[in-house]
Scaffold this motif. Structure first.
Motif, PDB file in Angstrom:
ATOM      1  N   ASP A   1       0.882  -1.104  -0.078  1.00  0.00           N
ATOM      2  CA  ASP A   1      -0.023  -0.028  -0.006  1.00  0.00           C
ATOM      3  C   ASP A   1       0.961   1.328  -0.056  1.00  0.00           C
ATOM      4  N   GLY A   2       1.254   1.771  -1.246  1.00  0.00           N
ATOM      5  CA  GLY A   2       1.817   3.020  -1.195  1.00  0.00           C
ATOM      6  C   GLY A   2       1.302   4.172  -0.695  1.00  0.00           C
ATOM      7  N   ASN A   3       0.031   4.135  -0.442  1.00  0.00           N
ATOM      8  CA  ASN A   3      -0.683   5.417  -0.076  1.00  0.00           C
ATOM      9  C   ASN A   3      -0.433   5.416   1.664  1.00  0.00           C
ATOM     10  N   ASN A   4       0.154   4.303   2.335  1.00  0.00           N
ATOM     11  CA  ASN A   4       0.212   4.392   3.672  1.00  0.00           C
ATOM     12  C   ASN A   4       1.922   4.057   3.677  1.00  0.00           C
ATOM     13  N   THR A   5       2.620   4.499   2.656  1.00  0.00           N
ATOM     14  CA  THR A   5       4.284   4.303   2.571  1.00  0.00           C
ATOM     15  C   THR A   5       4.819   5.718   2.469  1.00  0.00           C
ATOM     16  N   VAL A   6       4.240   6.449   1.626  1.00  0.00           N
ATOM     17  CA  VAL A   6       4.795   7.777   1.374  1.00  0.00           C
ATOM     18  C   VAL A   6       3.582   8.693   1.417  1.00  0.00           C
ATOM     19  N   ILE A   7       3.467   9.520   2.520  1.00  0.00           N
ATOM     20  CA  ILE A   7       2.224  10.364   2.755  1.00  0.00           C
ATOM     21  C   ILE A   7       2.506  11.812   2.671  1.00  0.00           C
ATOM     22  N   PRO A   8       1.469  12.561   2.341  1.00  0.00           N
ATOM     23  CA  PRO A   8       1.658  13.844   2.512  1.00  0.00           C
ATOM     24  C   PRO A   8       1.815  14.190   3.815  1.00  0.00           C
ATOM     25  N   ASN A   9       2.841  15.444   4.401  1.00  0.00           N
ATOM     26  CA  ASN A   9       2.729  15.593   5.526  1.00  0.00           C
ATOM     27  C   ASN A   9       2.737  17.393   5.738  1.00  0.00           C
ATOM     28  N   HIS A  10       2.257  18.041   4.776  1.00  0.00           N
ATOM     29  CA  HIS A  10       2.002  19.471   4.872  1.00  0.00           C
ATOM     30  C   HIS A  10       0.530  19.708   4.850  1.00  0.00           C
ATOM     31  N   SER A  11       0.414  21.218   4.873  1.00  0.00           N
ATOM     32  CA  SER A  11      -0.954  21.538   4.668  1.00  0.00           C
ATOM     33  C   SER A  11      -1.210  22.306   3.594  1.00  0.00           C
ATOM     34  N   ASP A  12      -0.289  22.430   2.723  1.00  0.00           N
ATOM     35  CA  ASP A  12      -0.712  23.285   1.435  1.00  0.00           C
ATOM     36  C   ASP A  12      -1.977  22.768   0.675  1.00  0.00           C
ATOM     37  N   ALA A  13      -2.627  23.712   0.330  1.00  0.00           N
ATOM     38  CA  ALA A  13      -3.922  23.398  -0.032  1.00  0.00           C
ATOM     39  C   ALA A  13      -3.956  23.147  -1.562  1.00  0.00           C
ATOM     40  N   THR A  14      -2.696  23.652  -2.486  1.00  0.00           N
ATOM     41  CA  THR A  14      -2.837  23.678  -3.775  1.00  0.00           C
ATOM     42  C   THR A  14      -2.714  22.086  -4.442  1.00  0.00           C
ATOM     43  N   ILE A  15      -2.185  21.418  -3.507  1.00  0.00           N
ATOM     44  CA  ILE A  15      -1.950  20.157  -3.864  1.00  0.00           C
ATOM     45  C   ILE A  15      -2.329  18.901  -2.785  1.00  0.00           C
ATOM     46  N   SER A  16      -2.611  17.542  -2.942  1.00  0.00           N
ATOM     47  CA  SER A  16      -3.098  17.041  -1.766  1.00  0.00           C
ATOM     48  C   SER A  16      -2.117  17.017  -0.651  1.00  0.00           C
ATOM     49  N   ASN A  17      -2.839  17.128   0.484  1.00  0.00           N
ATOM     50  CA  ASN A  17      -2.151  17.252   1.756  1.00  0.00           C
ATOM     51  C   ASN A  17      -2.656  16.370   2.811  1.00  0.00           C
ATOM     52  N   TYR A  18      -2.000  16.442   4.067  1.00  0.00           N
ATOM     53  CA  TYR A  18      -2.049  15.388   5.040  1.00  0.00           C
ATOM     54  C   TYR A  18      -3.806  15.300   5.211  1.00  0.00           C
ATOM     55  N   GLY A  19      -4.476  16.436   5.433  1.00  0.00           N
ATOM     56  CA  GLY A  19      -5.783  16.612   5.617  1.00  0.00           C
ATOM     57  C   GLY A  19      -6.702  15.820   4.705  1.00  0.00           C
ATOM     58  N   VAL A  20      -6.322  15.734   3.326  1.00  0.00           N
ATOM     59  CA  VAL A  20      -6.959  14.851   2.339  1.00  0.00           C
ATOM     60  C   VAL A  20      -6.800  13.371   2.577  1.00  0.00           C
ATOM     61  N   TYR A  21      -5.623  13.049   2.794  1.00  0.00           N
ATOM     62  CA  TYR A  21      -5.210  11.637   3.301  1.00  0.00           C
ATOM     63  C   TYR A  21      -6.032  11.107   4.477  1.00  0.00           C
ATOM     64  N   SER A  22      -5.921  12.050   5.463  1.00  0.00           N
ATOM     65  CA  SER A  22      -6.548  11.673   7.034  1.00  0.00           C
ATOM     66  C   SER A  22      -8.040  11.652   6.708  1.00  0.00           C
ATOM     67  N   THR A  23      -8.727  12.462   5.930  1.00  0.00           N
ATOM     68  CA  THR A  23     -10.126  12.487   5.763  1.00  0.00           C
ATOM     69  C   THR A  23     -10.823  11.086   5.110  1.00  0.00           C
ATOM     70  N   GLU A  24      -9.816  10.767   4.210  1.00  0.00           N
ATOM     71  CA  GLU A  24     -10.240   9.393   3.661  1.00  0.00           C
ATOM     72  C   GLU A  24     -10.016   8.067   4.389  1.00  0.00           C
ATOM     73  N   ARG A  25      -8.966   8.156   5.285  1.00  0.00           N
ATOM     74  CA  ARG A  25      -8.559   7.069   5.902  1.00  0.00           C
ATOM     75  C   ARG A  25      -8.785   6.814   7.352  1.00  0.00           C
ATOM     76  N   LEU A  26      -9.061   8.221   7.998  1.00  0.00           N
ATOM     77  CA  LEU A  26      -9.038   8.146   9.556  1.00  0.00           C
ATOM     78  C   LEU A  26     -10.337   7.205  10.025  1.00  0.00           C
ATOM     79  N   ALA A  27     -11.263   7.770   9.476  1.00  0.00           N
ATOM     80  CA  ALA A  27     -12.485   6.809   9.895  1.00  0.00           C
ATOM     81  C   ALA A  27     -12.323   5.327   9.800  1.00  0.00           C
TER      82      ALA A  27
END
Length: 498
Positions: free
Chosen positions: A62-88
């Motif tokens: 699972d590459g999505n859990n191997t290299v993960i966005p760790n920033h908050s830049d809104a112009t490209i996918s950030n940690y919030g996008v990743y967390s929203t999809e996978r946190l629940a």
């Protein structure tokens, strides 16, 4: 009873064991068709040493859990996008646990490696090597016939890899670097077909060695791999002479056997057979003196495989070999469930991988070969951005593009490599049903379309290894479909046999 010379040779030859004879199976080409006489020419052989170590992450990491966005830049996918999809589903990794890496290619934005790449019980893992510039990531890489956008995928205007999302078919395409048709030779084997004779004219073992049994990657048309056990088998027990125990009778028989192989050499077939046997015996003798490695390797399957590879590399001078390719495998990445299981899921597997790769890298430093040996990872495919199931049982399904690691002293590391996607970067846009997603509609799960092909990834490795650019298309038949054959994570090298 009178014993003929033929019978004696047959019986004595059998005593060498099939493993010993297999070390020089490539020379049986001398006994096929016209049984030509092949003269050894050392004049074009490289004087340096290089090795490629392929580590296959079997099952689809699972590459999505191997290299993960760790920033908050809104112009490209950030940690919030990743967390929203996978946190629940409990599949998301807490941001505080990520191992940060700064990425110049991404404007200096911070990404994070899975925490299993950090400090462990055996060693510090590979994460610290990012800062030293020895570790690189090839992002959004996968099987392709030609470059493909989401629109082209949906309207079928570009040929797709056959049998997408199928384990066996995608494994084959990663190992052959060919996605338009089924191929029965691997790119490692094809590389050896074109480089072995000139690179290793006096080599006592084949260019390719598998520590993980039979696989497609190591199969060539003219060369066959040496297949040996992991480090639980001492190297001096890998190839053994059976029936010659050092007593007077066996020593006399061995002396006679050696003498008889000097007769009838006017026959090309007999000469070839004698050569096979002689070099098998020389290989056995070179490996008979055991030399243990210095670094401490973890007592895991992948740790023991890389330890055995390190032992062979330590014998490179005695084996008179200048170029080597190795294949190792770590299994268990088909994580439809229990992906975050600390004992058996991706959490445990990535830690095993990281610690084994770090021990191997450190051992190459002890051997003075750190700049000459490259470890690189491949896997069947990545996994869906959308998790399946939830809680402790959470996992992910089969997907497509993935992130690959390249580690070695010559790696131009500390950065991402690959072709840009829909967001203008080599890291995929983490948006379902748009951008780089092959899925469409309400059921979209996030299967990222590769922007970088396996051929480009492999060809960059082969260029550094010394493959002549004139032969790129012979090893990678579709490479000319892509805009570049060099992703830049390794310095280009002159052809090894020029």
């Amino acid at each position: 009873m009178k014993q003929s010379r033929r019978d004696f040779l047959l019986r004595s030859g059998c005593a060498l064991g099939m493993a010993s004879l297999a070390t020089q199976a490539r020379h049986f080409g001398l006994m096929s068709t016209l049984a030509k006489t092949v003269e050894t020419d050392n004049s074009f052989a490289p004087t340096d040493y290089k090795a490629l170590v392929c580590i296959f992450m079997d099952g689809g990491n699972d590459g999505n859990n191997t290299v993960i966005p760790n920033h908050s830049d809104a112009t490209i996918s950030n940690y919030g996008v990743y967390s929203t999809e996978r946190l629940a589903s409990s599949l998301a990794i807490p941001q505080a646990n990520l191992l940060p890496i700064a990425v110049p290619r991404m404007g200096g934005l911070t990404y994070g490696l899975h925490p299993s790449f950090g400090t462990g019980a055996t060693n510090a893992g590979i994460h610290p090597l990012w800062a030293t510039g020895k570790l690189a990531v090839v992002t959004n890489c996968g099987t392709l016939v030609a470059p493909m956008t989401r629109a082209q995928y949906l309207n079928n205007s570009v040929q797709k890899p056959y049998q997408l999302y199928s384990h066996s078919d995608q494994v084959a395409q990663y190992q052959t670097a060919r996605s338009n048709i089924a191929d029965f030779t691997g790119w490692g084997g094809k590389l050896a077909d074109r480089m072995n004779a000139c690179s290793n004219p006096t080599g006592l073992i084949p260019m390719i060695t598998s520590i993980a049994g039979t696989n497609l990657f190591t199969n060539g048309q003219q060369t066959l791999p040496l297949a040996i056990n992991n480090a639980n088998t001492a190297l001096n027990n890998v190839l053994t002479l059976s029936g010659f125990n050092g007593n007077a009778t066996s020593n006399a028989r061995l002396a006679s056997f050696n003498n008889l192989r000097s007769f009838d050499l006017e026959s090309n077939v007999v000469k070839a057979a004698s050569n096979v046997t002689s070099q098998a015996i020389q290989a056995q003798q070179a490996l008979s003196t055991f030399q243990e490695v210095t670094a401490t390797f973890p007592n895991t399957s992948i740790g023991l495989q890389l330890k055995q590879i390190a032992r062979l590399i330590k014998k490179r001078s005695e084996l008179t070999i200048n170029r080597q390719i190795f294949f190792a495998r770590i299994s268990g990445f088909d994580t439809h469930n229990n992906q975050n299981n600390a004992a058996s899921g991706q959490v445990a597997l990535l830690q095993q991988l990281s610690q084994a790769m770090r021990a191997f890298y450190d051992e190459m430093g002890v051997q003075g070969a750190q700049d000459n040996v490259i470890q690189f990872t491949v896997s069947d495919f990545s996994r869906t951005f959308t998790p399946v199931s939830s809680g402790a049982a959470a996992g992910s399904d089969h997907a497509w593009a993935n992130h690959m690691f390249v580690l070695g002293g010559s790696v131009l590391g500390g950065d991402f490599y690959g072709m840009n996607g829909s967001n203008g970067t080599p890291y995929p846009q983490l948006v379902k049903g748009a951008g780089d997603d092959a899925d469409n509609g309400a059921g979209a799960k996030g299967r990222w379309i590769p922007t970088t092909s396996v051929e480009q990834y492999a060809c960059t490795l082969a260029r550094w290894y010394g493959l002549d650019p004139a032969q790129f298309s012979q090893v990678f038949p579709n490479i000319n479909n892509f805009s570049t054959s060099n992703l830049g994570f390794l310095p280009a090298a002159s052809p090894a046999c020029a």
